[in-house]
Design a protein around this motif. Sequence first.
Motif, PDB file in Angstrom:
ATOM      1  N   ILE A 176      33.440  34.352  33.135  1.00 50.40           N
ATOM      2  CA  ILE A 176      33.294  34.822  31.761  1.00 50.40           C
ATOM      3  C   ILE A 176      32.943  36.304  31.826  1.00 50.40           C
ATOM      4  O   ILE A 176      31.903  36.679  32.367  1.00 50.40           O
ATOM      5  CB  ILE A 176      32.211  34.037  31.002  1.00 50.40           C
ATOM      6  CG1 ILE A 176      32.574  32.545  30.922  1.00 50.40           C
ATOM      7  CG2 ILE A 176      32.025  34.611  29.597  1.00 50.40           C
ATOM      8  CD1 ILE A 176      31.501  31.694  30.259  1.00 50.40           C
ATOM      9  N   ASP A 177      33.797  37.129  31.279  1.00 48.97           N
ATOM     10  CA  ASP A 177      33.692  38.581  31.422  1.00 48.97           C
ATOM     11  C   ASP A 177      33.733  39.232  30.047  1.00 48.97           C
ATOM     12  O   ASP A 177      34.051  38.595  29.044  1.00 48.97           O
ATOM     13  CB  ASP A 177      34.875  39.075  32.259  1.00 48.97           C
ATOM     14  CG  ASP A 177      34.519  40.192  33.223  1.00 48.97           C
ATOM     15  OD1 ASP A 177      33.443  40.803  33.065  1.00 48.97           O
ATOM     16  OD2 ASP A 177      35.333  40.449  34.123  1.00 48.97           O
ATOM     17  N   GLY A 178      33.426  40.519  30.011  1.00 45.37           N
ATOM     18  CA  GLY A 178      33.558  41.302  28.792  1.00 45.37           C
ATOM     19  C   GLY A 178      34.615  42.379  28.980  1.00 45.37           C
ATOM     20  O   GLY A 178      34.935  42.748  30.117  1.00 45.37           O
ATOM     21  N   ASP A 179      35.149  42.883  27.886  1.00 48.66           N
ATOM     22  CA  ASP A 179      36.209  43.888  28.013  1.00 48.66           C
ATOM     23  C   ASP A 179      35.706  45.156  28.688  1.00 48.66           C
ATOM     24  O   ASP A 179      36.398  45.750  29.530  1.00 48.66           O
ATOM     25  CB  ASP A 179      36.862  44.196  26.670  1.00 48.66           C
ATOM     26  CG  ASP A 179      35.870  44.556  25.571  1.00 48.66           C
ATOM     27  OD1 ASP A 179      34.716  44.106  25.614  1.00 48.66           O
ATOM     28  OD2 ASP A 179      36.270  45.282  24.638  1.00 48.66           O
ATOM     29  N   GLY A 180      34.483  45.569  28.377  1.00 50.96           N
ATOM     30  CA  GLY A 180      33.936  46.751  29.025  1.00 50.96           C
ATOM     31  C   GLY A 180      33.726  46.542  30.508  1.00 50.96           C
ATOM     32  O   GLY A 180      33.984  47.440  31.316  1.00 50.96           O
ATOM     33  N   ALA A 181      33.298  45.347  30.885  1.00 49.00           N
ATOM     34  CA  ALA A 181      33.102  45.037  32.295  1.00 49.00           C
ATOM     35  C   ALA A 181      34.432  44.954  33.030  1.00 49.00           C
ATOM     36  O   ALA A 181      34.537  45.356  34.198  1.00 49.00           O
ATOM     37  CB  ALA A 181      32.321  43.737  32.451  1.00 49.00           C
ATOM     38  N   VAL A 182      35.457  44.416  32.367  1.00 48.23           N
ATOM     39  CA  VAL A 182      36.788  44.387  32.979  1.00 48.23           C
ATOM     40  C   VAL A 182      37.273  45.815  33.258  1.00 48.23           C
ATOM     41  O   VAL A 182      37.812  46.105  34.329  1.00 48.23           O
ATOM     42  CB  VAL A 182      37.799  43.647  32.078  1.00 48.23           C
ATOM     43  CG1 VAL A 182      39.226  43.838  32.590  1.00 48.23           C
ATOM     44  CG2 VAL A 182      37.461  42.165  32.014  1.00 48.23           C
ATOM     45  N   ALA A 183      37.054  46.706  32.298  1.00 47.71           N
ATOM     46  CA  ALA A 183      37.455  48.093  32.504  1.00 47.71           C
ATOM     47  C   ALA A 183      36.723  48.707  33.694  1.00 47.71           C
ATOM     48  O   ALA A 183      37.318  49.423  34.511  1.00 47.71           O
ATOM     49  CB  ALA A 183      37.193  48.910  31.242  1.00 47.71           C
ATOM     50  N   MET A 184      35.430  48.422  33.806  1.00 43.56           N
ATOM     51  CA  MET A 184      34.661  48.979  34.921  1.00 43.56           C
ATOM     52  C   MET A 184      35.109  48.396  36.255  1.00 43.56           C
ATOM     53  O   MET A 184      35.136  49.099  37.274  1.00 43.56           O
ATOM     54  CB  MET A 184      33.169  48.741  34.724  1.00 43.56           C
ATOM     55  CG  MET A 184      32.308  49.271  35.860  1.00 43.56           C
ATOM     56  SD  MET A 184      30.540  49.272  35.498  1.00 43.56           S
ATOM     57  CE  MET A 184      30.416  50.732  34.461  1.00 43.56           C
ATOM     58  N   GLY A 185      35.456  47.128  36.280  1.00 39.24           N
ATOM     59  CA  GLY A 185      35.830  46.475  37.532  1.00 39.24           C
ATOM     60  C   GLY A 185      37.319  46.359  37.751  1.00 39.24           C
ATOM     61  O   GLY A 185      37.771  45.515  38.548  1.00 39.24           O
ATOM     62  N   ALA A 186      38.103  47.215  37.103  1.00 38.59           N
ATOM     63  CA  ALA A 186      39.563  47.093  37.161  1.00 38.59           C
ATOM     64  C   ALA A 186      40.107  47.146  38.581  1.00 38.59           C
ATOM     65  O   ALA A 186      41.092  46.474  38.910  1.00 38.59           O
ATOM     66  CB  ALA A 186      40.209  48.188  36.312  1.00 38.59           C
ATOM     67  N   ALA A 187      39.475  47.922  39.451  1.00 36.96           N
ATOM     68  CA  ALA A 187      39.983  48.058  40.817  1.00 36.96           C
ATOM     69  C   ALA A 187      39.932  46.748  41.588  1.00 36.96           C
ATOM     70  O   ALA A 187      40.682  46.564  42.556  1.00 36.96           O
ATOM     71  CB  ALA A 187      39.190  49.127  41.568  1.00 36.96           C
ATOM     72  N   GLY A 188      39.065  45.826  41.171  1.00 37.16           N
ATOM     73  CA  GLY A 188      38.943  44.556  41.876  1.00 37.16           C
ATOM     74  C   GLY A 188      39.884  43.473  41.390  1.00 37.16           C
ATOM     75  O   GLY A 188      40.015  42.431  42.046  1.00 37.16           O
ATOM     76  N   LEU A 189      40.552  43.683  40.255  1.00 37.06           N
ATOM     77  CA  LEU A 189      41.377  42.614  39.688  1.00 37.06           C
ATOM     78  C   LEU A 189      42.533  42.191  40.595  1.00 37.06           C
ATOM     79  O   LEU A 189      42.805  40.989  40.710  1.00 37.06           O
ATOM     80  CB  LEU A 189      41.894  43.022  38.311  1.00 37.06           C
ATOM     81  CG  LEU A 189      40.839  43.226  37.216  1.00 37.06           C
ATOM     82  CD1 LEU A 189      41.518  43.516  35.886  1.00 37.06           C
ATOM     83  CD2 LEU A 189      39.925  42.017  37.085  1.00 37.06           C
ATOM     84  N   PRO A 190      43.263  43.112  41.242  1.00 38.50           N
ATOM     85  CA  PRO A 190      44.339  42.649  42.142  1.00 38.50           C
ATOM     86  C   PRO A 190      43.824  41.762  43.271  1.00 38.50           C
ATOM     87  O   PRO A 190      44.484  40.783  43.651  1.00 38.50           O
ATOM     88  CB  PRO A 190      44.934  43.959  42.682  1.00 38.50           C
ATOM     89  CG  PRO A 190      44.621  44.976  41.639  1.00 38.50           C
ATOM     90  CD  PRO A 190      43.264  44.579  41.118  1.00 38.50           C
ATOM     91  N   THR A 191      42.660  42.076  43.797  1.00 43.93           N
ATOM     92  CA  THR A 191      42.084  41.231  44.847  1.00 43.93           C
ATOM     93  C   THR A 191      41.714  39.864  44.291  1.00 43.93           C
ATOM     94  O   THR A 191      42.007  38.828  44.914  1.00 43.93           O
ATOM     95  CB  THR A 191      40.847  41.908  45.458  1.00 43.93           C
ATOM     96  OG1 THR A 191      41.231  43.160  46.029  1.00 43.93           O
ATOM     97  CG2 THR A 191      40.223  41.038  46.526  1.00 43.93           C
TER      98      THR A 191
END
Length: 201
Positions: A74-89
């Motif tokens: 469960i994530d937030g949009d702001g947190a997704v933006a901050m952690g964008a570099a980790g999404l492909p992994t």
Amino acid sequence: MRAPALDRDDVIAAVLASARRAGAAVFTSNGNNSRAAYHLGDHPSVFYAMGSMGQVSLLAAGFARRTGVPVVAIDGDGAVAMGAAGLPTAARIATNSFVHVAIDNSVYGTTGGQPVPVPPGWIEHLARGAGYARVLAVHDADELASAMQTGFASGGATFVHAVVSTAAANHYPRVAMDPADVTRRFRVHWGHDPAGSGVRL
């Protein structure tokens, strides 16, 4: 874009209930999402990633790969933006059912409601580009329930973009557990022996 029929608490309560039915582990991002999850449906199967903004997708996907159990982040949009570099992994390593729910209210709710400085439609483009097998947008309870069912029934990574009201959500107190106690309880629930024998995580 359709007007949302959900608020943050609607999404979190529904996702927690869906995860319990599916026997899934839940990881919640820092700030208000963890606080709301704790007060709406605390359970030993939930890990509150306090003080870890942008990291919950990696924590959850890694757990999913290591254990083979279905997992929800469960994530937030702001947190997704901050952690964008980790999404492909996260998208790549989650080989079983991993459902990443991003609650999008367009603001940093924990720090005072500042706008998240991103263009329209960014979050779904980001998830697709990161390699999530499915990217589903939901605006109401029925769509959310359907998306969760799809995510649990499918292998790999599913990204659920939950568009919610920008109105101020309920403000809950902090999680009333020390991070070490959260970790210990979670590990015991999912089969880790704190005495050091038979560790499976």
